[in-house]
Design a protein around this motif. Structure first.
Motif, PDB file in Angstrom:
ATOM      1  N   LEU A 198     -25.967  16.578  15.622  1.00  4.61           N
ATOM      2  CA  LEU A 198     -24.798  15.982  16.268  1.00  4.61           C
ATOM      3  C   LEU A 198     -25.160  14.768  17.106  1.00  4.61           C
ATOM      4  O   LEU A 198     -24.338  13.864  17.302  1.00  4.61           O
ATOM      5  N   GLY A 199     -26.382  14.747  17.619  1.00  7.27           N
ATOM      6  CA  GLY A 199     -26.789  13.667  18.514  1.00  7.27           C
ATOM      7  C   GLY A 199     -26.952  12.342  17.802  1.00  7.27           C
ATOM      8  O   GLY A 199     -27.197  12.270  16.593  1.00  7.27           O
ATOM      9  N   ARG A 200     -26.822  11.284  18.588  1.00 10.38           N
ATOM     10  CA  ARG A 200     -27.031   9.915  18.094  1.00 10.38           C
ATOM     11  C   ARG A 200     -28.081   9.185  18.926  1.00 10.38           C
ATOM     12  O   ARG A 200     -28.706   8.251  18.454  1.00 10.38           O
ATOM     13  N   TYR A 201     -28.229   9.631  20.181  1.00  7.56           N
ATOM     14  CA  TYR A 201     -29.194   9.028  21.084  1.00  7.56           C
ATOM     15  C   TYR A 201     -29.977  10.125  21.792  1.00  7.56           C
ATOM     16  O   TYR A 201     -29.481  11.241  21.990  1.00  7.56           O
ATOM     17  N   GLY A 202     -31.194   9.789  22.175  1.00  8.35           N
ATOM     18  CA  GLY A 202     -32.031  10.728  22.905  1.00  8.35           C
ATOM     19  C   GLY A 202     -33.069   9.990  23.724  1.00  8.35           C
ATOM     20  O   GLY A 202     -33.165   8.755  23.678  1.00  8.35           O
ATOM     21  N   VAL A 203     -33.841  10.751  24.466  1.00  3.55           N
ATOM     22  CA  VAL A 203     -34.919  10.182  25.279  1.00  3.55           C
ATOM     23  C   VAL A 203     -36.227  10.386  24.524  1.00  3.55           C
ATOM     24  O   VAL A 203     -36.655  11.530  24.306  1.00  3.55           O
ATOM     25  N   VAL A 219     -33.292   5.937  23.003  1.00  5.30           N
ATOM     26  CA  VAL A 219     -33.298   5.309  21.675  1.00  5.30           C
ATOM     27  C   VAL A 219     -32.244   5.967  20.790  1.00  5.30           C
ATOM     28  O   VAL A 219     -31.846   7.119  20.995  1.00  5.30           O
ATOM     29  N   GLY A 220     -31.822   5.196  19.807  1.00  9.12           N
ATOM     30  CA  GLY A 220     -30.953   5.755  18.780  1.00  9.12           C
ATOM     31  C   GLY A 220     -31.774   6.404  17.684  1.00  9.12           C
ATOM     32  O   GLY A 220     -32.924   6.014  17.444  1.00  9.12           O
ATOM     33  N   TYR A 221     -31.200   7.385  17.029  1.00 13.46           N
ATOM     34  CA  TYR A 221     -31.901   8.063  15.929  1.00 13.46           C
ATOM     35  C   TYR A 221     -30.856   8.641  14.972  1.00 13.46           C
ATOM     36  O   TYR A 221     -29.662   8.735  15.282  1.00 13.46           O
ATOM     37  N   GLY A 222     -31.309   9.077  13.848  1.00 17.29           N
ATOM     38  CA  GLY A 222     -30.474   9.784  12.893  1.00 17.29           C
ATOM     39  C   GLY A 222     -31.255  10.937  12.313  1.00 17.29           C
ATOM     40  O   GLY A 222     -32.433  10.773  11.941  1.00 17.29           O
ATOM     41  N   ALA A 223     -30.659  12.127  12.243  1.00 17.26           N
ATOM     42  CA  ALA A 223     -31.365  13.304  11.741  1.00 17.26           C
ATOM     43  C   ALA A 223     -31.314  13.339  10.215  1.00 17.26           C
ATOM     44  O   ALA A 223     -30.250  13.107   9.613  1.00 17.26           O
ATOM     45  N   ARG A 224     -32.431  13.623   9.624  1.00 19.79           N
ATOM     46  CA  ARG A 224     -32.472  13.746   8.161  1.00 19.79           C
ATOM     47  C   ARG A 224     -31.658  14.954   7.713  1.00 19.79           C
ATOM     48  O   ARG A 224     -31.640  15.993   8.380  1.00 19.79           O
ATOM     49  N   GLU A 288     -29.767   6.449   5.605  1.00 20.37           N
ATOM     50  CA  GLU A 288     -29.405   7.673   6.338  1.00 20.37           C
ATOM     51  C   GLU A 288     -29.163   7.369   7.820  1.00 20.37           C
ATOM     52  O   GLU A 288     -28.259   7.936   8.442  1.00 20.37           O
ATOM     53  N   TYR A 289     -29.975   6.457   8.358  1.00 20.26           N
ATOM     54  CA  TYR A 289     -29.780   6.064   9.759  1.00 20.26           C
ATOM     55  C   TYR A 289     -28.422   5.384   9.931  1.00 20.26           C
ATOM     56  O   TYR A 289     -27.697   5.650  10.899  1.00 20.26           O
ATOM     57  N   ARG A 290     -28.064   4.488   9.008  1.00 19.73           N
ATOM     58  CA  ARG A 290     -26.802   3.761   9.107  1.00 19.73           C
ATOM     59  C   ARG A 290     -25.609   4.691   8.934  1.00 19.73           C
ATOM     60  O   ARG A 290     -24.519   4.403   9.436  1.00 19.73           O
ATOM     61  N   ALA A 291     -25.802   5.818   8.254  1.00 14.03           N
ATOM     62  CA  ALA A 291     -24.704   6.788   8.133  1.00 14.03           C
ATOM     63  C   ALA A 291     -24.345   7.382   9.495  1.00 14.03           C
ATOM     64  O   ALA A 291     -23.181   7.719   9.754  1.00 14.03           O
ATOM     65  N   LYS A 292     -25.326   7.490  10.373  1.00  9.55           N
ATOM     66  CA  LYS A 292     -25.078   8.000  11.732  1.00  9.55           C
ATOM     67  C   LYS A 292     -24.732   6.874  12.705  1.00  9.55           C
ATOM     68  O   LYS A 292     -24.106   7.121  13.735  1.00  9.55           O
ATOM     69  N   HIS A 293     -25.138   5.659  12.382  1.00 10.08           N
ATOM     70  CA  HIS A 293     -24.860   4.492  13.232  1.00 10.08           C
ATOM     71  C   HIS A 293     -24.261   3.394  12.354  1.00 10.08           C
ATOM     72  O   HIS A 293     -24.943   2.401  12.003  1.00 10.08           O
ATOM     73  N   PRO A 294     -23.012   3.527  11.992  1.00 11.08           N
ATOM     74  CA  PRO A 294     -22.417   2.569  11.047  1.00 11.08           C
ATOM     75  C   PRO A 294     -22.358   1.125  11.568  1.00 11.08           C
ATOM     76  O   PRO A 294     -22.240   0.188  10.763  1.00 11.08           O
TER      77      PRO A 294
END
Length: 432
Positions: A198-203, A219-224, A288-294
């Motif tokens: 569910l997350g988009r950003y983390g430390v 930072v931004g991230y996307g989960a596989r 996959e990253y862009r799917a979470k951060h369009p």
């Protein structure tokens, strides 16, 4: 015929068995009734002619009617003394005095009507007292039964006030604690995997290349999708990029949506992160990253590169107060992502905006502890997480559904079932 005092004594003797049925308290009421009768008879202005004005001496229809009233009074007086208390006894005593001790005046239709009204008042008092006694008996029986079922902890119903109120509050808190211990929740691995998804950003915590001290960056991230491990797109200008290039060991901490404090969920995953040098794989992971951060158009800029965690060393989940644990890396990567958690925002928003009055009722009904306010925070396929307040204190509550939900519509169906259960319980209480 006997004089009025003697008549009262005779009546008292004939009603003694009936008075004894009620025990000591009823006998006292019986004595009060006789005293009221004696007082009213003695105060009657025509008491000297009472012997000549017995019920049998009344003429015609008035006599017949008054005879019937006197007979009913004689039968009901003892009942009024037994159960009606001072009100029932005095009303019936006044009616009997008017009929028996009132002489020719009592034989008038007006006097007979007045006597009838007094009789009705006496009966009403007796009925009210009987009804109150019956309700008290039912309440005491129910309270005793509930307390017996509650065992030594005294979980039965108690009338609030003083020590009883404190005992009731303790019983509610104990009931709440037992409910929360048994409440169904997501497994640690599933909850951790869902939070990361569910997350988009983390430390991101790295070991600084300039001195080796820990350094944290948001930072931004996307989960596989296949294993939940994070994908990053870093700029060459960022300090954490140089840290990872120098030492791949790092950790990523992700908080639950709407995180506000220590009672909210968070998860930390620790492992090794490497730069992706294969162009085809980098393109796939970037997608996959862009799917979470369009809106991350900058990911295609030349000074940005794709990184991924390929080695998971440890997972630590903190789901709130008194809910924490470590998750094995293989369990995390194999755990499913809860399908309902992604709909938490619209579902909770709808409930809090349009059905806010229902949520405290859910908490009170299912946990056994009354709360002042409550609002939904999140949902999953097993239940909902609620924030409630009581006596100025705010705390989290877990409320499982009656049955697990398979999809978003299933959540709606389960919430409707909960509302119906609360309404049925309220109606049953009103009927009692």
């Amino acid at each position: 015929e006997l004089e009025p005092p003697a008549r009262a004594n005779t009546l008292a003797r004939t009603r003694t068995p009936m008075a004894n049925v009620g025990g000591v308290r009823s006998s006292q009421s019986r004595v009060k009734a006789v005293l009221c009768l004696r007082s009213s008879l003695r105060s009657s202005p025509s008491s000297s002619s009472a012997a000549a004005a017995t019920p049998r001496a009344f003429p015609c229809q008035a006599a017949s009617r008054t005879n019937r009233l006197a007979s009913r009074l004689a039968r009901g007086l003892s009942v009024g003394g037994l159960f009606g208390g001072r009100g029932g006894a005095s009303a019936m005593g006044s009616a009997y005095s008017a009929l028996v001790g009132g002489g020719a005046t009592a034989a008038s239709p007006a006097a007979a009507a007045a006597a009838g009204r007094n009789l009705k008042r006496g009966r009403a008092a007796s009925h009210s007292a009987n009804r109150a006694k019956e309700i008290r008996a039912r309440f005491q029986a129910r309270a005793a039964s509930s307390q017996a079922a509650g065992g030594e902890e005294g979980e039965g119903h108690k009338v609030p006030g003083g020590a009883a109120a404190a005992a009731t509050e303790e019983a509610e808190v104990a009931s709440f604690q037992r409910h929360q211990q048994r409440a169904k929740r997501l497994e640690h691995a599933e909850e951790a995997r869902t939070l990361v998804d569910l997350g988009r950003y983390g430390v991101l915590s790295t070991l600084s290349a300039a001195g080796g001290f820990p350094s944290g960056s948001v930072v931004g991230y996307g989960a596989r999708e296949d294993n939940g491990l994070p994908i990053f797109v870093f700029s060459t200008l960022s300090s954490h990029t140089g840290d990872i290039d120098a030492d791949c060991r790092c950790s990523l901490t992700v908080t639950a949506p709407g995180f506000r404090g220590a009672s909210d969920g968070r998860v930390s995953i620790t492992g090794r992160v490497f730069k992706v040098t294969d162009e085809a794989r980098a393109a796939q992971l970037k997608q996959e990253y862009r799917a979470k951060h369009p809106n991350a158009f900058w990911a295609d800029f030349g000074d940005f590169s794709v990184y991924e965690m390929t080695e998971l060393v440890g997972v630590r989940l903190v789901g709130g107060f008194a809910r924490a644990g470590s998750v094995k890396p293989e369990a995390f990567m194999a755990a499913p992502v809860d399908k309902i958690a992604g709909f938490s925002a619209p579902i909770c928003g709808h409930m809090n905006d349009d059905h806010a009055e229902q949520i405290p009722l859910y908490v009170s009904f299912y946990t056994g502890m009354k709360v002042e306010t409550a609002k939904m925070l999140s949902v999953d396929h097993l239940g909902m997480n609620v924030e409630a307040s009581r006596d100025g204190q705010t705390f989290k509550v877990r409320l499982p559904y009656p049955e697990p939900a398979k999809d978003r519509k299933g959540v709606k169906d389960q919430i409707v079932s909960m509302s119906r259960a609360v309404a049925a319980a309220a109606k049953a209480d009103e009927d009692e």
